[in-house]
Design a protein around this motif. Structure first.
Motif, PDB file in Angstrom:
ATOM      1  N   THR A  49       0.444  -1.701   0.377  1.00  0.00           N
ATOM      2  CA  THR A  49      -0.004   0.021  -0.033  1.00  0.00           C
ATOM      3  C   THR A  49       0.951   1.329  -0.280  1.00  0.00           C
ATOM      4  OG1 THR A  49      -1.712  -1.381   1.573  1.00  0.00           O
ATOM      5  CG2 THR A  49      -1.441   1.211   1.624  1.00  0.00           C
ATOM      6  N   THR A  50       1.965   1.086   1.051  1.00  0.00           N
ATOM      7  CA  THR A  50       2.497   2.307   1.063  1.00  0.00           C
ATOM      8  C   THR A  50       3.364   2.632  -0.408  1.00  0.00           C
ATOM      9  OG1 THR A  50       2.455   1.970   3.379  1.00  0.00           O
ATOM     10  CG2 THR A  50       5.213   3.399   2.254  1.00  0.00           C
ATOM     11  N   ALA A  53       1.019   4.061  -2.811  1.00  0.00           N
ATOM     12  CA  ALA A  53       0.618   5.496  -2.615  1.00  0.00           C
ATOM     13  C   ALA A  53       1.451   6.789  -3.557  1.00  0.00           C
ATOM     14  CB  ALA A  53       0.301   5.473  -1.378  1.00  0.00           C
ATOM     15  N   LEU A  72      -4.233   0.878   8.246  1.00  0.00           N
ATOM     16  CA  LEU A  72      -3.867   1.462   7.550  1.00  0.00           C
ATOM     17  C   LEU A  72      -5.058   2.698   6.769  1.00  0.00           C
ATOM     18  CD1 LEU A  72      -4.001  -1.356   5.186  1.00  0.00           C
ATOM     19  CD2 LEU A  72      -1.830   0.162   5.773  1.00  0.00           C
ATOM     20  N   ARG A  75      -2.104   5.380   8.861  1.00  0.00           N
ATOM     21  CA  ARG A  75      -1.466   5.769   8.353  1.00  0.00           C
ATOM     22  C   ARG A  75      -1.614   5.925   6.914  1.00  0.00           C
ATOM     23  NH1 ARG A  75       1.781   0.259   7.747  1.00  0.00           N
ATOM     24  NH2 ARG A  75       0.982  -0.840   9.364  1.00  0.00           N
ATOM     25  N   HIS A  76      -2.589   6.029   6.303  1.00  0.00           N
ATOM     26  CA  HIS A  76      -2.396   6.768   4.984  1.00  0.00           C
ATOM     27  C   HIS A  76      -3.778   7.406   5.603  1.00  0.00           C
ATOM     28  CE1 HIS A  76       0.842   4.614   3.859  1.00  0.00           C
ATOM     29  NE2 HIS A  76       1.002   3.259   3.819  1.00  0.00           N
ATOM     30  N   VAL A  79      -5.522   7.831   1.599  1.00  0.00           N
ATOM     31  CA  VAL A  79      -5.553   6.150   0.769  1.00  0.00           C
ATOM     32  C   VAL A  79      -7.074   6.227   1.044  1.00  0.00           C
ATOM     33  CG1 VAL A  79      -5.334   3.925   0.364  1.00  0.00           C
ATOM     34  CG2 VAL A  79      -3.482   5.746   0.284  1.00  0.00           C
TER      35      VAL A  79
END
Length: 252
Positions: A49-50, A53, A72, A75-76, A79
């Motif tokens: 994912t990181t 992104a 997640l 953290r994002h 997203v």
């Protein structure tokens, strides 16, 4: 405080988190070569994912583990992270990517190949599944049934040590691209799939004998059909290329 998902622990969820940076980089590069919004399935710990992104494209990440989804989301924030099951989600983004839970590889692939909206998929699956779907060492029934509409390619083997916890088998990077010009009209897909299924399961040594049985035609007539399709009389179904399947369908 609950430390397990309502679905169980990592093994119940089939979670083997990808920790191998070269593999993450390879998948990201393959996705970067596509166009459009991305849907990541099985986001898990978020390593992929990181990286996805970082491509700066519209990204939705789904996972069935509510704990991972919450982490997640924190953290994002840019997203779209959703609690969802890949076996029920619409899979409607132009690009599908992800580290597929190994025990769900085949049902997810079957479902994906029936969904109409996406154009490209880059998936990390079990090695044997990736190898077979790409036709290495011979095609499979599922690949032959999908080949007129999709092109499969293998992009390398991923050792089991690239995951935590470490699974008992290696992984493989598989890409699937929807053909711009199908080899068989989409309206004929169900009939074509039945035909391929009949060929793969029919008795006979070689395509001449198999086609004679499936097509209920004399052996000489079956050989003429194979000649027009460019198929060797003694070849096996797993040896046929997508263009040969399409030619056989159109002439049988």
């Amino acid at each position: 405080m609950r430390t397990r998902s309502v679905h169980g622990g990592r093994h119940e969820l089939g979670q083997n988190y990808l920790i191998h940076q070269p593999t993450i980089d390879r998948i990201t590069a393959l996705v970067a070569a596509t166009d459009g919004a991305i849907l990541e399935i099985g986001a898990g710990g978020g390593a992929l994912t990181t990286a996805l992104a970082g491509l700066g494209r519209d990204l939705t990440a789904i996972d069935i583990d509510e704990r991972r989804v919450a982490a997640l989301q924190r953290r994002h924030p840019a997203v779209r992270v959703e609690l969802a099951d890949a076996l029920r989600h619409p899979l409607d983004a132009p690009v599908i990517a992800g580290n597929v839970p190994f025990h769900l590889t085949t049902p997810i692939l079957r479902r994906l190949l029936q969904r109409p909206a996406w154009s490209d998929a880059v998936l990390l699956t079990q090695w044997e599944v990736a190898r077979k779907r790409a036709g290495v060492g011979g095609g499979t029934l599922l690949t032959a049934q999908a080949a007129p509409w999709f092109a499969f390619a293998l992009h390398g083997r991923v050792p089991a040590r690239a995951f935590r916890p470490m699974p008992s088998v290696d992984g493989g990077i598989l890409s699937i691209t929807r053909r711009g010009s199908p080899l068989v009209p989409l309206a004929e897909r169900r009939a074509y799939e039945r035909f391929v299924g009949d060929v793969f399961t029919a008795r006979g040594r070689g395509m001449a004998a198999i086609l004679s049985t499936v097509g209920r035609m004399p052996r000489p007539a079956a050989r003429r059909v194979l000649d027009r399709a460019g198929v060797e009389h003694d070849s096996l179904p797993r040896e046929l290329a997508p263009t040969q399947w399409a030619a056989l369908w159109s002439t049988a």
